[in-house]
Design a protein around this motif. Structure first.
Motif, short mmCIF file in Angstrom:
data_model
loop_
_atom_site.label_atom_id
_atom_site.label_comp_id
_atom_site.label_asym_id
_atom_site.label_seq_id
_atom_site.Cartn_x
_atom_site.Cartn_y
_atom_site.Cartn_z
N GLY A 1 0.81 -1.20 0.00
CA GLY A 1 0.00 0.00 0.00
C GLY A 1 0.85 1.26 0.00
O GLY A 1 2.09 1.19 -0.13
N PRO A 2 0.23 2.41 0.19
CA PRO A 2 0.94 3.69 0.05
C PRO A 2 1.73 4.14 1.28
O PRO A 2 2.49 5.11 1.20
CB PRO A 2 -0.20 4.67 -0.22
CG PRO A 2 -1.37 4.08 0.50
CD PRO A 2 -1.22 2.60 0.37
N TYR A 3 1.59 3.46 2.41
CA TYR A 3 2.22 3.92 3.65
C TYR A 3 3.64 3.38 3.80
O TYR A 3 3.90 2.21 3.48
CB TYR A 3 1.41 3.49 4.87
CG TYR A 3 0.08 4.18 5.02
CD1 TYR A 3 -0.03 5.38 5.70
CD2 TYR A 3 -1.07 3.61 4.49
CE1 TYR A 3 -1.27 6.01 5.84
CE2 TYR A 3 -2.31 4.23 4.62
CZ TYR A 3 -2.40 5.43 5.30
OH TYR A 3 -3.62 6.04 5.44
N THR A 4 4.54 4.23 4.30
CA THR A 4 5.83 3.73 4.77
C THR A 4 5.62 3.16 6.17
O THR A 4 4.71 3.57 6.90
CB THR A 4 6.90 4.84 4.81
OG1 THR A 4 6.43 5.90 5.66
CG2 THR A 4 7.17 5.37 3.42
N VAL A 5 6.44 2.20 6.52
CA VAL A 5 6.21 1.42 7.74
C VAL A 5 7.36 1.59 8.72
O VAL A 5 8.52 1.56 8.34
CB VAL A 5 6.03 -0.08 7.39
CG1 VAL A 5 5.82 -0.91 8.65
CG2 VAL A 5 4.87 -0.27 6.42
N GLN A 6 7.01 1.78 9.98
CA GLN A 6 8.00 1.76 11.05
C GLN A 6 7.66 0.61 11.99
O GLN A 6 6.48 0.25 12.13
CB GLN A 6 8.02 3.08 11.81
CG GLN A 6 6.67 3.49 12.37
CD GLN A 6 6.69 4.88 12.96
OE1 GLN A 6 7.75 5.41 13.31
NE2 GLN A 6 5.53 5.50 13.08
N ASN A 7 8.68 0.03 12.61
CA ASN A 7 8.37 -1.05 13.55
C ASN A 7 9.13 -0.85 14.85
O ASN A 7 10.17 -0.20 14.90
CB ASN A 7 8.66 -2.42 12.94
CG ASN A 7 10.12 -2.70 12.76
OD1 ASN A 7 10.79 -2.00 12.03
ND2 ASN A 7 10.62 -3.73 13.41
N LEU A 8 8.56 -1.39 15.89
CA LEU A 8 9.18 -1.32 17.22
C LEU A 8 8.76 -2.55 18.00
O LEU A 8 7.82 -3.27 17.64
CB LEU A 8 8.80 -0.03 17.94
CG LEU A 8 7.33 0.27 18.24
CD1 LEU A 8 6.83 -0.46 19.47
CD2 LEU A 8 7.15 1.77 18.46
N PHE A 9 9.46 -2.77 19.11
CA PHE A 9 9.16 -3.89 19.99
C PHE A 9 8.59 -3.37 21.30
O PHE A 9 9.00 -2.32 21.80
CB PHE A 9 10.43 -4.69 20.31
CG PHE A 9 11.11 -5.26 19.09
CD1 PHE A 9 10.63 -6.41 18.48
CD2 PHE A 9 12.24 -4.65 18.55
CE1 PHE A 9 11.25 -6.94 17.36
CE2 PHE A 9 12.86 -5.17 17.44
CZ PHE A 9 12.37 -6.32 16.83
N TYR A 10 7.65 -4.11 21.85
CA TYR A 10 7.28 -3.86 23.25
C TYR A 10 7.37 -5.18 24.00
O TYR A 10 7.21 -6.26 23.42
CB TYR A 10 5.92 -3.19 23.39
CG TYR A 10 4.68 -3.96 23.01
CD1 TYR A 10 4.12 -4.92 23.86
CD2 TYR A 10 3.99 -3.68 21.82
CE1 TYR A 10 2.95 -5.60 23.52
CE2 TYR A 10 2.82 -4.34 21.48
CZ TYR A 10 2.30 -5.30 22.34
OH TYR A 10 1.13 -5.97 22.02
N GLY A 11 7.68 -5.07 25.30
CA GLY A 11 7.86 -6.28 26.07
C GLY A 11 8.17 -5.99 27.52
O GLY A 11 8.32 -4.84 27.93
N SER A 12 8.32 -7.07 28.28
CA SER A 12 8.50 -6.96 29.73
C SER A 12 9.93 -6.65 30.14
O SER A 12 10.19 -6.29 31.28
CB SER A 12 8.05 -8.25 30.41
OG SER A 12 8.90 -9.31 30.01
N GLY A 13 10.88 -6.85 29.21
CA GLY A 13 12.27 -6.51 29.50
C GLY A 13 13.06 -7.60 30.18
O GLY A 13 14.26 -7.44 30.41
N ASP A 14 12.43 -8.75 30.48
CA ASP A 14 13.17 -9.81 31.16
C ASP A 14 13.25 -11.08 30.32
O ASP A 14 13.47 -12.17 30.84
CB ASP A 14 12.53 -10.12 32.52
CG ASP A 14 11.07 -10.56 32.40
OD1 ASP A 14 10.55 -10.59 31.27
OD2 ASP A 14 10.45 -10.85 33.44
N SER A 15 13.11 -10.95 29.02
CA SER A 15 13.14 -12.11 28.14
C SER A 15 14.56 -12.33 27.60
O SER A 15 14.88 -11.92 26.49
CB SER A 15 12.15 -11.92 26.98
OG SER A 15 10.84 -11.76 27.45
N PHE A 16 15.41 -12.96 28.39
CA PHE A 16 16.79 -13.12 27.96
C PHE A 16 16.90 -14.06 26.77
O PHE A 16 17.90 -14.04 26.04
CB PHE A 16 17.68 -13.56 29.12
CG PHE A 16 17.41 -14.95 29.62
CD1 PHE A 16 18.08 -16.05 29.08
CD2 PHE A 16 16.51 -15.17 30.64
CE1 PHE A 16 17.83 -17.32 29.54
CE2 PHE A 16 16.26 -16.45 31.12
CZ PHE A 16 16.93 -17.53 30.57
#
Length: 203
Positions: A12-27
């Motif tokens: 489609g016409p949109y440029t895409v950005q991505n990010l992560f979310y999480g609990s921070g303790d997933s080694f």
């Protein structure tokens, strides 16, 4: 006869950005160890009253957390623009838990985001098969976790300063999944109509 419709595989016409979310303790998952958005853990232990002993201890040792502190981890693909955009949560199926299944949906999330959807690949690999067993009753927890993710999105959409503030069209939400993830999407839709877990009214 060929349908006179646009090819759904085209970007489609949109440029895409991505990010992560999480609990921070997933080694085991470094991408969720230092996420853009830090999330709380959730207590699924009431679903696993009979899951104890060496199997539970082995799984906790492998992941670094038990069923009382399950993370809310996901990869977000977001269109660049003011929004609001529809939200799609996609969850993987059951597989070897040491191989992250959620990564397999990046192509689909990226395509959806290019077409104006906030697309989220949800990590539930810690409920997958491995270490000689499947966790008991994890089918219910997969759906319940999707609702916990949706709770976050409702909060973020109303939180000034959050990157998703007023970016989500909360009247247009889709849940999708493959195999046991499809079961999770259906379970979440059912659970969303109930006040209590049908197997345990204490939940």
């Amino acid at each position: 006869a060929a349908l006179a419709l646009q090819n759904p595989a085209q970007r489609g016409p949109y440029t895409v950005q991505n990010l992560f979310y999480g609990s921070g303790d997933s080694f085991r998952r470094p991408e969720f160890a230092h996420p853009a958005l830090l999330t709380p853990t959730v207590n699924a232990q009431p679903f696993f009253k009979d899951f104890d002993g060496w199997k539970a201890a082995l799984r906790k040792r492998y992941w670094g957390f038990g069923m009382d502190k399950l993370p809310l981890n996901a990869t977000v693909f977001c269109p660049r623009g003011p929004g609001p955009f529809p939200l799609v949560l996609i969850v993987h199926g059951n597989h070897d838990m040491s191989v992250p299944s959620d990564k397999g949906y990046a192509y689909l999330c990226d395509l959806l985001a290019s077409r104006g959807f906030i697309a989220v690949s949800v990590d539930e690999n810690f409920l997958n098969s491995g270490l000689f067993h499947d966790p008991p009753k994890q089918q219910s927890v997969r759906g319940w976790l999707l609702l916990e993710h949706l709770r976050l999105w409702h909060q973020w959409n109303q939180q000034p300063g959050n990157p998703f503030y007023r970016k989500v069209d909360l009247t247009k939400i889709a849940l999708a999944g493959h195999s046991r993830g499809g079961e999770a999407a259906a379970t979440a839709a059912l659970f969303n109509t109930l006040a209590y877990d049908p197997d345990d009214a204490n939940i």
